[in-house]
Structure formats: C-alpha cells, structure tokens
Design a protein around this motif. Structure first.
Motif, PDB file in Angstrom:
ATOM      1  N   GLU A 115       0.838  -1.204   0.000  1.00 36.80           N
ATOM      2  CA  GLU A 115       0.000   0.000   0.000  1.00 36.80           C
ATOM      3  C   GLU A 115       0.874   1.256   0.000  1.00 36.80           C
ATOM      4  O   GLU A 115       0.575   2.223  -0.704  1.00 36.80           O
ATOM      5  CB  GLU A 115      -0.927   0.008   1.221  1.00 36.80           C
ATOM      6  CG  GLU A 115      -2.001  -1.043   1.205  1.00 36.80           C
ATOM      7  CD  GLU A 115      -3.112  -0.719   0.235  1.00 36.80           C
ATOM      8  OE1 GLU A 115      -3.411   0.468   0.039  1.00 36.80           O
ATOM      9  OE2 GLU A 115      -3.677  -1.671  -0.330  1.00 36.80           O
ATOM     10  N   GLU A 116       1.950   1.248   0.789  1.00 38.02           N
ATOM     11  CA  GLU A 116       2.841   2.405   0.838  1.00 38.02           C
ATOM     12  C   GLU A 116       3.519   2.634  -0.503  1.00 38.02           C
ATOM     13  O   GLU A 116       3.675   3.776  -0.938  1.00 38.02           O
ATOM     14  CB  GLU A 116       3.894   2.217   1.933  1.00 38.02           C
ATOM     15  CG  GLU A 116       3.340   2.327   3.336  1.00 38.02           C
ATOM     16  CD  GLU A 116       4.366   1.990   4.404  1.00 38.02           C
ATOM     17  OE1 GLU A 116       5.531   1.720   4.050  1.00 38.02           O
ATOM     18  OE2 GLU A 116       4.000   1.985   5.583  1.00 38.02           O
ATOM     19  N   GLU A 117       3.924   1.539  -1.171  1.00 35.82           N
ATOM     20  CA  GLU A 117       4.546   1.665  -2.491  1.00 35.82           C
ATOM     21  C   GLU A 117       3.563   2.233  -3.500  1.00 35.82           C
ATOM     22  O   GLU A 117       3.918   3.072  -4.323  1.00 35.82           O
ATOM     23  CB  GLU A 117       5.061   0.306  -2.966  1.00 35.82           C
ATOM     24  CG  GLU A 117       6.289  -0.171  -2.246  1.00 35.82           C
ATOM     25  CD  GLU A 117       6.719  -1.558  -2.697  1.00 35.82           C
ATOM     26  OE1 GLU A 117       6.206  -2.043  -3.729  1.00 35.82           O
ATOM     27  OE2 GLU A 117       7.561  -2.153  -2.023  1.00 35.82           O
ATOM     28  N   LYS A 118       2.331   1.789  -3.438  1.00 39.82           N
ATOM     29  CA  LYS A 118       1.320   2.269  -4.382  1.00 39.82           C
ATOM     30  C   LYS A 118       0.969   3.726  -4.131  1.00 39.82           C
ATOM     31  O   LYS A 118       0.606   4.446  -5.045  1.00 39.82           O
ATOM     32  CB  LYS A 118       0.055   1.413  -4.299  1.00 39.82           C
ATOM     33  CG  LYS A 118       0.220   0.039  -4.891  1.00 39.82           C
ATOM     34  CD  LYS A 118      -1.057  -0.750  -4.790  1.00 39.82           C
ATOM     35  CE  LYS A 118      -0.877  -2.152  -5.339  1.00 39.82           C
ATOM     36  NZ  LYS A 118      -2.097  -2.949  -5.201  1.00 39.82           N
ATOM     37  N   THR A 157       3.988   3.622 -11.904  1.00 39.64           N
ATOM     38  CA  THR A 157       4.053   2.237 -12.379  1.00 39.64           C
ATOM     39  C   THR A 157       2.667   1.698 -12.694  1.00 39.64           C
ATOM     40  O   THR A 157       2.540   0.739 -13.454  1.00 39.64           O
ATOM     41  CB  THR A 157       4.736   1.318 -11.352  1.00 39.64           C
ATOM     42  OG1 THR A 157       4.037   1.404 -10.116  1.00 39.64           O
ATOM     43  CG2 THR A 157       6.190   1.674 -11.184  1.00 39.64           C
ATOM     44  N   ASN A 158       1.652   2.312 -12.135  1.00 41.36           N
ATOM     45  CA  ASN A 158       0.293   1.858 -12.422  1.00 41.36           C
ATOM     46  C   ASN A 158      -0.172   2.300 -13.806  1.00 41.36           C
ATOM     47  O   ASN A 158      -1.108   1.736 -14.353  1.00 41.36           O
ATOM     48  CB  ASN A 158      -0.681   2.371 -11.365  1.00 41.36           C
ATOM     49  CG  ASN A 158      -0.487   1.660 -10.039  1.00 41.36           C
ATOM     50  OD1 ASN A 158       0.013   0.546  -9.996  1.00 41.36           O
ATOM     51  ND2 ASN A 158      -0.897   2.308  -8.967  1.00 41.36           N
ATOM     52  N   ILE A 159       0.456   3.346 -14.345  1.00 42.77           N
ATOM     53  CA  ILE A 159       0.066   3.822 -15.668  1.00 42.77           C
ATOM     54  C   ILE A 159       0.526   2.802 -16.695  1.00 42.77           C
ATOM     55  O   ILE A 159       1.672   2.369 -16.704  1.00 42.77           O
ATOM     56  CB  ILE A 159       0.685   5.208 -15.963  1.00 42.77           C
ATOM     57  CG1 ILE A 159       0.189   6.219 -14.917  1.00 42.77           C
ATOM     58  CG2 ILE A 159       0.342   5.660 -17.372  1.00 42.77           C
ATOM     59  CD1 ILE A 159       0.866   7.561 -15.025  1.00 42.77           C
ATOM     60  N   GLN A 160      -0.378   2.440 -17.582  1.00 43.59           N
ATOM     61  CA  GLN A 160      -0.048   1.421 -18.580  1.00 43.59           C
ATOM     62  C   GLN A 160       0.929   1.968 -19.611  1.00 43.59           C
ATOM     63  O   GLN A 160       0.940   3.150 -19.928  1.00 43.59           O
ATOM     64  CB  GLN A 160      -1.308   0.954 -19.288  1.00 43.59           C
ATOM     65  CG  GLN A 160      -2.224   0.147 -18.390  1.00 43.59           C
ATOM     66  CD  GLN A 160      -3.455  -0.339 -19.143  1.00 43.59           C
ATOM     67  OE1 GLN A 160      -3.729   0.100 -20.239  1.00 43.59           O
ATOM     68  NE2 GLN A 160      -4.168  -1.251 -18.533  1.00 43.59           N
TER      69      GLN A 160
END
Length: 161
Positions: A119-122, A130-133
């Motif tokens: 959760e902290e990394e996100k 990193t969540n962006i495709q």
C-alpha cells in the motif's frame, strides 16, 4: 438359537426360584468403568484427562476466534468499512473472552505487513507512475536527463548570461 432358549427358560426359572438364589449382575447394570474394562481409578483419571483436553480445545478455539475478530477489526479500520454495531460488539466480546490484548499469528502478521508495504509503495509517486499502462520508467528517466543536458547546453550558448 441358544439366546432364544435362554430367554424363554431363564425367565421361567427366575420366577420359580422367587429370587432366593444369588442374583447375577446383568449387562445393563455394569458401572461405566467396568463397561470400559478399567478399574474405577483408571476411569476417573481417564475422565479427568478428557475434561482437561476439552478445556484446552475450548481455550484454543476461543483464541482463534479472538484472532479472527482482531483481523476483522483491523481490516474494517484499514479500509474504512462501516461499523455494524452487532459485528463490532461480537468482535469486542470475543477479544475480551480471550484475555483482551490478542496478537495475530506470525503468518497473518507477515501478510498484513506485506499488504501495508504494498500500500505504501502504491501511494508513492513512483508507485502511481508504475500503475500507468505502457510507461517505461527507464526511458522516461533517459528523456529527463537528455532534456536537462539540452537545457545546460542552451544556457551556455545564451549571451545574456
């Protein structure tokens, strides 16, 4: 066949004797210790062990219920789930029955710790990127460095500065 003869003749013989002779103990009249093939002391010790084992099982069960209640409470707080009064009271009572402060098993504690780290990394900026495709962080870093170098070269060529 012998059973039928015994039941027919045995009942008549008892009535003729009128209960004068020594009475035999029937199978239904045996004490529980004799039925188990133990002496009275062995049977009492056996019963005591059964009670102790049941108490241990009940204590372990209560501990597990309290651990689950603690875990539910943790996740309700973490994900800000609505607190249902009945569930909350049940969980609180289970925790109190186990002695108040309940520690989670090591495996569950590790899982929760790993979840918290993820959760902290996100939540961090890089985690969001990193969540962006289709985003390559290495190429983005290279582009940023190239842009900085271009700015330095253009600043050197500037006659005003």
């Amino acid at each position: 066949m012998a059973f039928m003869v015994k039941s027919m003749v045995g009942g008549q013989l008892k009535s003729l004797a009128g209960g004068l002779g020594g009475e035999e103990k029937g199978d239904g009249e045996k004490s529980p210790a004799e039925a188990q093939g133990m002496t009275r002391e062995e049977y009492e010790e056996y019963q005591k062990q059964l009670v102790e084992e049941k108490m241990e099982r009940d204590a372990q069960f209560t501990q597990r219920k309290a651990e689950r209640a603690t875990l539910r409470t943790h996740f309700r707080d973490k994900y800000r789930l609505p607190k249902v009064k009945i569930e909350n009271e049940t969980d609180d009572s289970q925790i109190q029955l186990a002695g108040g402060d309940v520690e989670l098993p090591k495996e569950l504690a590790k899982m929760i710790e790993q979840d918290n780290e993820e959760e902290e990394e996100k939540d961090s900026v890089i985690g969001q990127l990193t969540n962006i495709q289709n985003l390559d962080l290495d190429s983005l870093k290279d582009k940023a460095q190239a842009t900085l170098e271009d700015l330095k070269h253009s600043a050197e060529k500037c006659s005003v500065m």
